[in-house]
Design a protein around this motif. Structure first.
Motif, PDB file in Angstrom:
ATOM      1  N   UNK A  69      13.621 -19.557   4.502  1.00 28.60           N
ATOM      2  CA  UNK A  69      14.670 -19.341   3.717  1.00 28.60           C
ATOM      3  C   UNK A  69      14.477 -19.169   2.862  1.00 28.60           C
ATOM      4  N   UNK A  70      15.270 -18.085   2.139  1.00 27.73           N
ATOM      5  CA  UNK A  70      14.841 -18.172   0.390  1.00 27.73           C
ATOM      6  C   UNK A  70      15.579 -18.674   0.142  1.00 27.73           C
ATOM      7  N   UNK A  71      14.890 -18.770  -1.187  1.00 26.64           N
ATOM      8  CA  UNK A  71      15.367 -20.240  -2.721  1.00 26.64           C
ATOM      9  C   UNK A  71      16.433 -19.066  -3.778  1.00 26.64           C
ATOM     10  N   UNK A  72      17.210 -20.019  -4.145  1.00 30.79           N
ATOM     11  CA  UNK A  72      17.406 -19.715  -5.651  1.00 30.79           C
ATOM     12  C   UNK A  72      17.122 -20.050  -6.880  1.00 30.79           C
ATOM     13  N   UNK A  73      16.817 -19.611  -7.631  1.00 36.85           N
ATOM     14  CA  UNK A  73      15.615 -19.560  -8.684  1.00 36.85           C
ATOM     15  C   UNK A  73      17.226 -19.742 -10.074  1.00 36.85           C
ATOM     16  N   UNK A  74      17.478 -20.347 -11.018  1.00 38.84           N
ATOM     17  CA  UNK A  74      18.008 -20.988 -12.308  1.00 38.84           C
ATOM     18  C   UNK A  74      16.995 -20.859 -13.444  1.00 38.84           C
ATOM     19  N   UNK A  75      17.445 -18.918 -14.320  1.00 39.24           N
ATOM     20  CA  UNK A  75      16.288 -19.355 -15.304  1.00 39.24           C
ATOM     21  C   UNK A  75      16.758 -19.074 -16.544  1.00 39.24           C
ATOM     22  N   UNK A  76      16.690 -19.836 -17.187  1.00 41.52           N
ATOM     23  CA  UNK A  76      17.326 -20.524 -18.708  1.00 41.52           C
ATOM     24  C   UNK A  76      16.491 -19.570 -19.498  1.00 41.52           C
ATOM     25  N   UNK A  77      16.223 -19.372 -20.090  1.00 46.27           N
ATOM     26  CA  UNK A  77      15.744 -18.468 -21.163  1.00 46.27           C
ATOM     27  C   UNK A  77      16.131 -19.059 -23.190  1.00 46.27           C
ATOM     28  N   UNK A  78      15.120 -20.418 -23.439  1.00 43.53           N
ATOM     29  CA  UNK A  78      14.999 -20.116 -24.981  1.00 43.53           C
ATOM     30  C   UNK A  78      16.294 -20.870 -25.072  1.00 43.53           C
ATOM     31  N   UNK A  79      16.505 -21.891 -24.111  1.00 40.72           N
ATOM     32  CA  UNK A  79      18.662 -22.084 -24.703  1.00 40.72           C
ATOM     33  C   UNK A  79      18.775 -22.936 -25.338  1.00 40.72           C
ATOM     34  N   UNK A  80      20.217 -23.212 -26.310  1.00 38.29           N
ATOM     35  CA  UNK A  80      19.665 -23.369 -27.112  1.00 38.29           C
ATOM     36  C   UNK A  80      20.156 -24.969 -26.984  1.00 38.29           C
ATOM     37  N   UNK A  81      21.720 -25.166 -26.391  1.00 37.13           N
ATOM     38  CA  UNK A  81      22.528 -25.993 -26.431  1.00 37.13           C
ATOM     39  C   UNK A  81      22.497 -27.135 -24.833  1.00 37.13           C
ATOM     40  N   UNK A  82      21.746 -28.097 -25.852  1.00 36.15           N
ATOM     41  CA  UNK A  82      21.418 -29.371 -24.753  1.00 36.15           C
ATOM     42  C   UNK A  82      22.547 -29.681 -23.996  1.00 36.15           C
ATOM     43  N   UNK A  83      23.961 -29.902 -23.799  1.00 41.11           N
ATOM     44  CA  UNK A  83      25.101 -30.316 -22.416  1.00 41.11           C
ATOM     45  C   UNK A  83      24.766 -28.873 -21.469  1.00 41.11           C
ATOM     46  N   UNK A  84      24.509 -27.605 -22.187  1.00 40.38           N
ATOM     47  CA  UNK A  84      24.640 -26.665 -21.593  1.00 40.38           C
ATOM     48  C   UNK A  84      23.846 -26.902 -20.248  1.00 40.38           C
ATOM     49  N   UNK A  85      22.319 -27.051 -20.992  1.00 40.94           N
ATOM     50  CA  UNK A  85      21.201 -27.588 -20.213  1.00 40.94           C
ATOM     51  C   UNK A  85      21.062 -28.576 -19.467  1.00 40.94           C
ATOM     52  N   UNK A  86      22.399 -29.371 -19.493  1.00 41.27           N
ATOM     53  CA  UNK A  86      22.167 -30.660 -19.255  1.00 41.27           C
ATOM     54  C   UNK A  86      23.457 -30.445 -17.688  1.00 41.27           C
TER      55      UNK A  86
END
Length: 168
Positions: free
Chosen positions: A1-18
């Motif tokens: 089963x394939x898996x989805x990966x989300x990659x954040x390059x240098x995120x700046x805003x903690x609420x977005x990453x949360x």
């Protein structure tokens, strides 16, 4: 089963990453975080946005973009950017391998030298031309659900239950 990966390059805003961590938790996606960040992982805003889901995540961290790329040389990566020529919903996300969706900094996006090296997998979410961009966490949700839609929503519930009533 394939898996989805989300990659954040240098995120700046903690609420977005949360918020993105919460999206990853409810979709079963793995979250990859590339340093430097504009916050500390212990930041209360980051944890507040996804606190009750934080223990449901699979998270990997990288020292920088080159570190991530060195560890994923053969993986299928889609680069989300306002500068791409292809629409995210026109891309076909293969079901026979893991898929990585990469997003750049909120204030700068992904480096153009990276985009020009991957013109066929650089994709954009359509928007009005007079505005700069969508919110990062909204973009991740749109992108993730397009991949999952194409995959038939694997291991996800498509029907909900009422709490006080029953559907007829």
């Amino acid at each position: 089963m394939p898996k989805l990966h989300i990659v954040l390059c240098e995120p700046q805003i903690p609420q977005n990453t949360g918020n993105i961590s919460r999206t990853c938790a409810v979709t079963g996606a793995t979250l990859h975080l590339i340093r430097p960040y504009g916050f500390e992982i212990t930041d209360k805003n980051l944890k507040r946005a996804g606190l009750d889901y934080w223990d449901k995540l699979e998270i990997f961290e990288y020292a920088g973009l080159s570190d991530f790329l060195e560890k994923h040389p053969d993986d299928r990566i889609y680069y989300f950017t306002t500068k791409a020529r292809h629409c995210h919903s026109d891309a076909m996300y293969p079901q026979d391998r893991d898929i990585y969706l990469m997003f750049g900094r909120e204030d700068a996006g992904l480096p153009e030298e990276l985009l020009v090296q991957h013109p066929e997998t650089a994709v954009r979410i359509p928007m009005r031309p007079t505005l700069r961009s969508l919110n990062l966490s909204n973009s991740v949700a749109i992108a993730a659900y397009e991949v999952l839609r194409q995959w038939g929503y694997p291991d996800m519930t498509a029907q909900g239950d009422l709490t006080k009533y029953e559907w007829e």
